[in-house]
Design a protein around this motif. Structure first.
Motif, mmCIF file in Angstrom:
data_model
loop_
_atom_site.group_PDB
_atom_site.id
_atom_site.type_symbol
_atom_site.label_atom_id
_atom_site.label_comp_id
_atom_site.label_asym_id
_atom_site.label_seq_id
_atom_site.Cartn_x
_atom_site.Cartn_y
_atom_site.Cartn_z
ATOM 1 N N ASN A 47 0.819 -1.214 0.000
ATOM 2 C CA ASN A 47 0.000 0.000 0.000
ATOM 3 C C ASN A 47 0.852 1.262 0.000
ATOM 4 O OD1 ASN A 47 -2.407 -1.364 -0.120
ATOM 5 N ND2 ASN A 47 -2.714 -1.391 2.101
ATOM 6 N N THR A 50 2.282 1.716 -3.559
ATOM 7 C CA THR A 50 1.375 2.124 -4.631
ATOM 8 C C THR A 50 0.547 3.353 -4.257
ATOM 9 O OG1 THR A 50 -0.228 0.508 -3.851
ATOM 10 C CG2 THR A 50 1.175 -0.150 -5.678
ATOM 11 N N GLY A 51 0.932 4.041 -3.206
ATOM 12 C CA GLY A 51 0.320 5.341 -2.956
ATOM 13 C C GLY A 51 -0.932 5.348 -2.107
ATOM 14 N N LEU A 52 -1.426 4.154 -1.697
ATOM 15 C CA LEU A 52 -2.633 4.140 -0.882
ATOM 16 C C LEU A 52 -2.328 4.691 0.512
ATOM 17 C CD1 LEU A 52 -5.533 3.242 -1.459
ATOM 18 C CD2 LEU A 52 -5.024 1.084 -0.352
ATOM 19 N N PRO A 72 -2.715 7.058 -5.593
ATOM 20 C CA PRO A 72 -2.608 5.867 -6.429
ATOM 21 C C PRO A 72 -2.782 6.135 -7.919
ATOM 22 C CG PRO A 72 -3.935 5.367 -4.510
ATOM 23 C CD PRO A 72 -3.609 6.829 -4.436
ATOM 24 N N TYR A 73 -3.777 6.978 -8.270
ATOM 25 C CA TYR A 73 -4.022 7.119 -9.707
ATOM 26 C C TYR A 73 -2.818 7.699 -10.439
ATOM 27 C CZ TYR A 73 -5.008 12.177 -9.425
ATOM 28 O OH TYR A 73 -4.918 13.533 -9.251
ATOM 29 N N ILE A 76 -0.080 4.830 -10.656
ATOM 30 C CA ILE A 76 -0.427 3.882 -11.715
ATOM 31 C C ILE A 76 -0.017 4.435 -13.080
ATOM 32 C CG2 ILE A 76 -2.375 2.769 -12.870
ATOM 33 C CD1 ILE A 76 -1.539 1.745 -9.957
ATOM 34 N N ARG A 77 -0.234 5.733 -13.268
ATOM 35 C CA ARG A 77 0.076 6.322 -14.576
ATOM 36 C C ARG A 77 1.560 6.293 -14.911
ATOM 37 N NH1 ARG A 77 -3.667 11.725 -14.787
ATOM 38 N NH2 ARG A 77 -5.678 10.684 -14.614
ATOM 39 N N ARG A 82 -1.330 -2.946 -10.274
ATOM 40 C CA ARG A 82 -1.447 -3.650 -9.005
ATOM 41 C C ARG A 82 -2.704 -4.506 -8.983
ATOM 42 N NH1 ARG A 82 -2.172 -1.744 -2.681
ATOM 43 N NH2 ARG A 82 -2.474 -3.903 -2.060
ATOM 44 N N PHE A 84 -5.048 -7.093 -6.203
ATOM 45 C CA PHE A 84 -5.298 -7.127 -4.763
ATOM 46 C C PHE A 84 -5.516 -8.549 -4.264
ATOM 47 C CE2 PHE A 84 -6.221 -2.966 -6.190
ATOM 48 C CZ PHE A 84 -5.928 -2.129 -5.136
ATOM 49 N N ASN A 88 -10.744 -7.833 -6.943
ATOM 50 C CA ASN A 88 -11.090 -6.427 -7.063
ATOM 51 C C ASN A 88 -11.390 -6.119 -8.525
ATOM 52 O OD1 ASN A 88 -11.417 -3.880 -6.055
ATOM 53 N ND2 ASN A 88 -9.466 -3.882 -4.968
ATOM 54 N N ALA A 102 -10.263 -0.098 -18.444
ATOM 55 C CA ALA A 102 -8.844 -0.001 -18.108
ATOM 56 C C ALA A 102 -8.058 0.571 -19.286
ATOM 57 C CB ALA A 102 -8.310 -1.369 -17.718
ATOM 58 N N SER A 105 -8.564 4.249 -19.801
ATOM 59 C CA SER A 105 -7.744 5.010 -18.872
ATOM 60 C C SER A 105 -6.296 5.043 -19.343
ATOM 61 C CB SER A 105 -7.849 4.402 -17.480
ATOM 62 O OG SER A 105 -6.998 5.074 -16.604
ATOM 63 N N THR A 160 -5.354 -5.405 -14.913
ATOM 64 C CA THR A 160 -4.068 -4.823 -14.521
ATOM 65 C C THR A 160 -3.111 -4.758 -15.713
ATOM 66 O OG1 THR A 160 -4.467 -5.908 -12.418
ATOM 67 C CG2 THR A 160 -2.303 -4.945 -12.734
ATOM 68 N N CYS A 163 -3.346 -1.927 -18.675
ATOM 69 C CA CYS A 163 -2.719 -0.608 -18.567
ATOM 70 C C CYS A 163 -1.257 -0.638 -18.940
ATOM 71 C CB CYS A 163 -2.907 -0.049 -17.159
ATOM 72 S SG CYS A 163 -4.616 0.326 -16.792
#
Lengths: 251, 647
Positions: A47, A50-52, A72-73, A76-77, A82, A84, A88, A102, A105, A160, A163
């Motif tokens: 977590n 990945t920025g959570l 997180p967003y 991811i970019r 990721r 889970f 998820n 996905a 995005s 996942t 992306c």
């Protein structure tokens, strides 16, 4: 500098130190397992990476850029995917739509509001290609919620992968799967990461899988790294044996 | 005025603030307790309060004298508790696993039903409850004259609070209740009988509401619908204090009691708006209220996914777009066959349908339940109304500006709201909505206050080189609204089927996963909020044109319920559902009102049945049946629907 660099991460919840000076570095193209008993801090580390969660101190660098402390967003970019522990996915959307969104995005097309989604032909082709890769092509129009558990996990991997991450972080990719399903999933992951030159970081409870595919292993215990090295070294490490693996990898 | 420092004046004001706080606390402590344990925000709590007051009225009219008064004070809460138990065991129990929206709607349906039943049993007029002689007078305290009854209320409420504290913190059952409200799964694991506990807590909450009604009844009056006023105040109290938190309810009650008392003296024109302003201010700084904690987000798997596959059913008309020509042609030739009444009825439906379809971009597509949509409808309507009456603006520029003003309002309000989720989001939109309502209602100089705006001139529309278009007649207004609303709906449909729309759906299904696809969830929610608000504003603008008069009533929170009801009636996860719901609601309304005055009762029953039996709405039901049928008859399916991968 390594591809993924985790430096001196500290993270506490209330009085509890979940991570203490955790450092590790992963080279490009490597397959890395992070293991440790329950509560060792694996998910917290994921977590943070990945920025959570924001670390209390320390930093995470990916491909030279600092990624700790940003949402997180945006992590991811930068090219990180990721999955889970708990499945998820987007349950009330079709398998096709799950992957399609996905890809929208990924291509930064999700802000186009005036073109119909189905008119993005290249995206459609890509979706079918990704679904083909994980073996879900024939189920494209069923609702994600009615898939079997194994298929849902594969769908999550497809989401996942869509992306196009350069680094794939999988939190117990085979949790809840039958032995057969786990083997298949792992073979799939190995194949994909080899074909696309992906870097893979994963946590896993099944030691057969861990020692079967990883090139390097990091062992966490009570929020600290107690060992870091190649599978053979880890197997031989007395501290690891004592702390955690003992019975499980005794030959 | 002798000034604030005058002791007698202060005494009177402080006691009147405390009296108000006492009523608020009695009612909202029950509301917050029920929320804490059952996770349901009970709209019907105000109706239970009303029943308490009516029972008080009934018993005191049967048994007179002081004995009757205190007997009534004891009987009324018990009567309400009995009704609460029946409601919990008969209805609420069935929907605990459903999504929030259905829980809110069920309790809202109960409000409609209980209000009308009260009207049938007790009559529509205001009832006052006689007090025994010794509570009738006033006493002098520090030179101020204070009604004896106020003293009684101010003494009784803290006693109840202390009793409540004792029950919750010192008894075993109380400990179980608190444990359940902080961790339901844990309580479940400990083998607590949840069914019985839920009934007990609901009944206990009902006792508090009923007691509040019984105590407030003799001080205020009671009439059908008094609950809708009380419940909103209580929402403000519990949301400010933190949902589910008893101390929050106490502090919130004191704050609101003080603010309303001060407001009446210092700021009489805007007293009503002050409490919503406070609520907005608190939620902007502390989104979960003063004492609240962020709610644990329910995992999707816990919820009932019984209508999971609706949106991806094969019932798509996408491959045969010309099928849409049929309803369009029917609507175009409709005025040739129908009289002015029906033309007007359909024009009303177009406006409502636009509002509902726009609203459903938030609810059905993005998964956000706004309870303040009437605010944007009002902003649009007032923009058109004010521009046309006070300036010489043309019809089309005014309508265009209504899009602009509602977009601005939605951007500002949305900015704060999208940081919250679930019930908190609904409550903050409600507070903003009521704030705008208060402005329209009280600002006589600008909005005309409660008189509204009458005689809005509808100017002819210049068509480049083709002369002037007069939309003054019922028929030409029908066509005008049909075209404008039709274009707007077509636009919204396109948005929903775009990659942007797909992104909103993904956010609805699983916000965390969406953010792990690189999607800035809050930004998308905000954008959806602005689009929904903007088109709701356009609907308001059209409304001002067709009705030629508007009043603040169109902004009141009960109007915000309309698009919610339409959406649920028609089908939440379908595009045309809300429009179908608009037809059902408006047609039902215009016929049932002619036939009985108990429109709310009928509507409440319809809602109740819908929530319990057809959660997918009319269109959801039709889709399901159509799918069953079509999978059996292959040729129709092949003819009507293509098996395109992307539809």
């Amino acid at each position: 500098m390594a591809f993924l660099e985790v430096r001196d991460i500290v993270k506490s919840f209330g009085g509890l130190r979940a991570l203490q000076d955790v450092s590790l570095s992963v080279e490009k193209g490597e397959i890395r397992a992070i293991i440790g008993p329950n509560g060792a801090g694996k998910s917290t580390l994921f977590n943070v990476m990945t920025g959570l969660l924001s670390p209390d101190s320390g930093e995470v660098r990916f491909d030279g850029e600092r990624i700790s402390g940003i949402p997180p967003y945006r992590v991811i970019r930068k090219g990180i995917g990721r999955s889970f522990q708990i499945t998820n996915i987007f349950p009330r959307m079709s398998v096709f739509e799950n992957v399609q969104v996905a890809l929208f995005s990924h291509h930064r097309e999700n802000r186009s509001a005036l073109t119909l989604a189905r008119n993005f032909r290249e995206v459609t082709d890509e979706v079918l290609a990704v679904l083909g890769l994980v073996g879900l092509a024939d189920k494209f129009d069923s609702s994600a919620s009615v898939l079997s558990h194994g298929d849902q996990k594969r769908l999550e991997i497809a989401i996942t992968l869509a992306c196009r991450p350069r680094l794939l972080m999988l939190d117990e990719p085979t949790a809840g799967m039958s032995r057969f399903e786990s083997r298949e999933t792992i073979a799939l992951l190995q194949k994909i990461s080899r074909e696309q030159g992906l870097t893979l970081v994963f946590t896993e409870h099944d030691m057969d899988i861990v020692f079967g595919i990883s090139e390097k292993i990091t062992v966490l215990q009570q929020g600290m790294v107690i060992a870091d090295g190649e599978p053979a070294e880890i197997k031989a490490n007395p501290e690891v044996r004592k702390a955690y693996l003992g019975e499980e990898i005794a030959e | 005025m002798t000034g604030f420092l005058d002791i007698s004046f202060l005494t009177v004001q402080v006691l009147s603030a405390l009296r108000l706080a006492a009523f608020l606390f009695l009612i909202s402590s029950g509301l917050t307790l029920i929320f804490g344990v059952l996770n349901i925000l009970n709209f019907a709590h105000g109706a239970l309060y009303m029943l308490g007051a009516y029972f008080m009225f009934w018993v005191t009219s049967q048994v007179t004298g002081p004995g009757g008064f205190f007997l009534a004070m004891a009987m009324a809460p018990l009567g309400v508790a009995l009704i609460g138990m029946i409601l919990e065991m008969g209805l609420l129990r069935r929907i605990y696993i459903q999504e929030e929206i259905y829980q809110l709607l069920l309790t809202y349906a109960l409000v409609l039903i209980i209000d009308d039943l009260a009207k049938i049993v007790f009559g529509a007029e205001y009832k006052s409850i006689p007090k025994p002689a010794f509570l009738e007078g006033a006493i002098t305290l520090f030179g101020g004259t204070v009604p004896t009854y106020t003293i009684l209320v101010v003494v009784i409420a803290p006693t109840v609070a202390a009793l409540l504290w004792y029950l919750l913190y010192r008894t075993k059952t109380g400990k179980v209740i608190r444990a359940t409200s902080s961790d339901r799964e844990m309580a479940d694991a400990l083998g607590i009988n949840m069914k019985a506990l839920f009934t007990l807590v609901f009944a206990f909450g009902a006792v508090l509401a009923g007691f509040g009604g019984a105590l407030a009844g003799p001080a205020r009056t009671v009439f059908p619908g008094v609950g809708t006023e009380v419940i909103i105040e209580c929402f403000v109290v519990v949301v400010i204090g933190g949902l589910g938190n008893l101390w929050g309810a106490l502090v919130g009650s004191l704050l609101i009691g003080a603010l309303e008392t001060v407001g009446i003296i210092v700021f009489p024109e805007f007293e009503m708006g002050l409490i919503y302003l406070l609520m907005v201010a608190v939620l902007v700084v502390r989104p979960w209220g003063l004492f609240g904690k962020p709610l644990k987000i329910k995992a999707l798997s816990e919820k009932n996914l019984s209508f999971e596959s609706q949106e991806i059913s094969p019932v798509h008309f996408s491959s045969r777009p010309w099928l849409w020509v049929i309803p369009v042609v029917l609507l175009l030739i409709f005025p040739a066959f129908a009289g002015r009444f029906y033309q007007y009825l359909l024009t009303q439906i177009f406006v409502a349908a636009l509002m509902a379809v726009a609203f459903n971009l938030l609810l059905g597509t993005t998964g956000l339940l706004s309870f303040g949509q009437a605010a944007f409808f009002g902003v649009g309507a007032y923009t058109v109304g004010l521009l046309l009456t006070k300036t010489g603006t043309g019809t089309m520029p005014a309508l265009g500006l209504s899009l602009f003003t509602s977009a601005v309002a939605a951007s500002v309000i949305g900015f704060f709201c999208v940081r919250l989720t679930g019930v908190h989001f609904a409550m903050l939109t409600l507070a903003f909505g009521q704030l705008i309502f208060a402005i329209a209602f009280k600002w006589y100089g600008f909005t005309g206050g409660d008189n509204g705006i009458q005689g809005i001139p509808v100017r002819e529309i210049p068509l480049a080189g083709l002369g002037l278009l007069d939309i003054g007649s019922t028929k030409s207004m029908y066509y005008f609204v049909l075209v404008v609303a039709g274009l707007a709906v077509a636009f919204l449909r396109r948005v929903r089927s775009s990659p942007f729309g797909a992104t909103l759906k993904a956010i609805r299904e699983n916000g965390q996963r969406a953010s792990y696809l690189g999607i800035n969830v809050t930004l998308y929610q905000w954008t959806a909020f602005v689009i929904a608000g903007t088109f709701t504003g356009l609907a308001g603008g059209l409304f001002a044109l067709m009705e030629r008069s508007i009043s603040p009533e169109i902004i009141h929170w009960t109007k915000s319920a309309d698009p919610v009801l339409m959406t649920i009636i028609g089908g939440i996860y379908t595009f045309v559902g809300p429009a179908v719901g608009a037809v059902v609601l408006i047609v039902l309304n215009s016929y049932i009102v002619a036939w009985t005055e108990y429109w709310a009762l009928v509507l409440g029953m319809v809602l109740l049945l819908l929530v319990l039996l057809l959660p997918g709405g009319v269109i959801g039901f039709v889709n399901e049946k159509a799918r069953d049928y079509l999978t059996r008859s292959g040729w129709i399916r092949r003819w009507l629907f293509s098996k395109s991968a992307t539809s």
